[in-house]
Design a protein around this motif. Structure first.
Motif, short mmCIF file in Angstrom:
data_model
loop_
_atom_site.label_atom_id
_atom_site.label_comp_id
_atom_site.label_asym_id
_atom_site.label_seq_id
_atom_site.Cartn_x
_atom_site.Cartn_y
_atom_site.Cartn_z
N TRP A 34 0.81 -1.22 0.00
CA TRP A 34 0.00 0.00 0.00
C TRP A 34 0.85 1.27 0.00
O TRP A 34 0.31 2.37 0.09
CB TRP A 34 -0.94 0.00 1.20
N TYR A 36 3.30 2.20 2.21
CA TYR A 36 3.82 2.67 3.49
C TYR A 36 5.35 2.61 3.45
O TYR A 36 5.92 1.78 2.76
CB TYR A 36 3.29 1.81 4.64
N ASP A 123 -7.40 -1.51 7.37
CA ASP A 123 -6.50 -0.51 6.80
C ASP A 123 -7.35 0.38 5.89
O ASP A 123 -8.27 -0.12 5.22
CB ASP A 123 -5.41 -1.21 5.98
N ASN A 125 -6.80 1.47 3.07
CA ASN A 125 -6.74 0.99 1.68
C ASN A 125 -7.59 -0.24 1.45
O ASN A 125 -7.87 -0.59 0.30
CB ASN A 125 -5.28 0.69 1.31
N ARG A 151 -4.48 10.31 8.95
CA ARG A 151 -4.91 8.95 8.61
C ARG A 151 -5.94 8.45 9.62
O ARG A 151 -5.82 8.67 10.83
CB ARG A 151 -3.69 8.03 8.60
#
Length: 166
Positions: A34, A36, A123, A125, A151
């Protein structure tokens, strides 16, 4: 459980204790996909680790294609609302229905034990995936990280349909 989708033969089985390290690596690689930072993914290593105790207790299932473990799911039982703590698919196997197969398997396991719901600390995402499986966002929690101080993590809930009796 064996199923075919797009000619892929997917088997779901209990994980083996000796697979804990491999399943942890799969979880970490899937999360890293994703975008990170490596530092952030390393900070989450403890959360992403698949514990041998969970495997030994029968809480961990894997999806296998041609003897290759391609996904992992950890489902923690509780009285009414079970918790899906892991559902990770190896990047090469994403978008082929394997995650949905594992999620449906989790629903069936929980339903067999008369659970009413499955909670998911998703998450951001993965929210779209869980929505497509029929889960709803019940609320959100702040989950800032250095590269994204705004976030949030959606808290998803999947309501399990009552079993039909004949």
């Amino acid at each position: 459980m064996t199923t075919s989708e797009n000619a892929i033969d997917v088997q779901i089985r209990l994980a083996l204790v000796g697979e804990a390290e491999q399943l942890t690596a799969l979880s970490i690689a899937s999360k890293a996909r994703w975008g990170y930072t490596p530092e952030q993914v390393a900070a989450w290593r403890g959360e992403l680790a698949v514990q041998a105790d969970d495997i030994f207790s029968g809480r961990v299932h894997v999806a296998v294609v041609e003897e290759e473990v391609v996904a992992v799911m950890v489902l923690l039982p509780a009285k009414m609302t079970w918790k899906l703590s892991h559902l990770f698919v190896a990047e090469a196997w994403m978008h082929q229905g394997i995650g949905k197969k594992l999620f449906q398997f989790a629903v069936e396991l929980a339903q067999q034990q008369d659970a009413r719901a499955i909670s998911i600390n998703a998450d951001p995402n993965a929210e779209r995936f869980y929505l497509s499986c029929g889960a709803i966002r019940s609320y959100s929690i702040a989950a800032p990280i250095p590269e994204n101080e705004h976030r949030i993590r959606p808290q998803m809930l999947f309501m399990i349909p009552a079993q039909k009796t004949l």
